[in-house]
Motif scaffolding. Sequence first.
Motif, mmCIF file in Angstrom:
data_model
loop_
_atom_site.group_PDB
_atom_site.id
_atom_site.type_symbol
_atom_site.label_atom_id
_atom_site.label_comp_id
_atom_site.label_asym_id
_atom_site.label_seq_id
_atom_site.Cartn_x
_atom_site.Cartn_y
_atom_site.Cartn_z
ATOM 1 N N SER A 58 0.828 -1.207 0.000
ATOM 2 C CA SER A 58 0.000 0.000 0.000
ATOM 3 C C SER A 58 0.858 1.251 0.000
ATOM 4 O O SER A 58 0.556 2.228 -0.695
ATOM 5 N N ILE A 61 2.237 1.928 -3.440
ATOM 6 C CA ILE A 61 1.218 2.500 -4.323
ATOM 7 C C ILE A 61 1.019 3.975 -4.003
ATOM 8 O O ILE A 61 0.958 4.819 -4.897
ATOM 9 N N LEU A 62 0.927 4.291 -2.706
ATOM 10 C CA LEU A 62 0.749 5.689 -2.299
ATOM 11 C C LEU A 62 1.943 6.552 -2.712
ATOM 12 O O LEU A 62 1.770 7.697 -3.143
ATOM 13 N N ALA A 64 3.968 6.086 -5.222
ATOM 14 C CA ALA A 64 3.931 6.287 -6.673
ATOM 15 C C ALA A 64 2.893 7.343 -7.032
ATOM 16 O O ALA A 64 3.148 8.219 -7.864
ATOM 17 N N ARG A 65 1.729 7.267 -6.401
ATOM 18 C CA ARG A 65 0.681 8.249 -6.670
ATOM 19 C C ARG A 65 1.104 9.645 -6.237
ATOM 20 O O ARG A 65 0.872 10.616 -6.941
ATOM 21 N N SER A 66 1.696 9.750 -5.045
ATOM 22 C CA SER A 66 2.089 11.068 -4.560
ATOM 23 C C SER A 66 3.243 11.627 -5.401
ATOM 24 O O SER A 66 3.340 12.835 -5.591
ATOM 25 N N ARG A 68 3.588 11.116 -8.649
ATOM 26 C CA ARG A 68 2.933 11.637 -9.855
ATOM 27 C C ARG A 68 2.207 12.943 -9.551
ATOM 28 O O ARG A 68 2.213 13.872 -10.357
ATOM 29 N N TYR A 69 1.599 13.028 -8.366
ATOM 30 C CA TYR A 69 0.898 14.254 -7.963
ATOM 31 C C TYR A 69 1.891 15.410 -7.837
ATOM 32 O O TYR A 69 1.615 16.518 -8.284
ATOM 33 N N SER A 72 2.895 16.602 -11.239
ATOM 34 C CA SER A 72 1.833 17.388 -11.883
ATOM 35 C C SER A 72 1.726 18.779 -11.251
ATOM 36 O O SER A 72 1.469 19.759 -11.961
#
Length: 108
Positions: A58, A61-62, A64-66, A68-69, A72
Motif C-alpha cells: 500500500s 502505491i501511495l 507512486a501516486r504522490s 505523480r501528484y 503534476s
Amino acid sequence: MTDENKTNPRAPLDVVRGRNKATGVTGTTEDVDAEAAKAEIAEQIELLKEEVARLRESLGILAARSGRYAVSQVNSLREDVRAGVAANPLSALLCAAFVGYLFGLRRR
C-alpha cells in the motif's frame, strides 16, 4: 465451615501432570500452556508479517501516486510562472534581478 477453609493435604498444589490430547505430550500443564503460548505467538507473528507486507504494498502505491501528484503540481506551477512572465515581462525581469542581487550578497 472450618473444613471448607482447610486445604486438602492430598490435592496437588500447583502442577498437574497429564497428557495433552492435541499433541500427545506428557508433561505438566505449565509445559502444555507454554507450548500453546508459543504456538499462538508464532501464529501472531505470521499474521503480523502478512500485515507488514500488505502495508508495504500500500505504501508503494501511495508513494507512486504522490510522486505523480508532485510532478503534476510542479508542471502546473511552471505553466503558471510562464504565463505570469508572459503577462508581465518587466516585473519578472526586476524580480530576477533582485534574486540575483540577493544571491550575490550571500556569496561575499
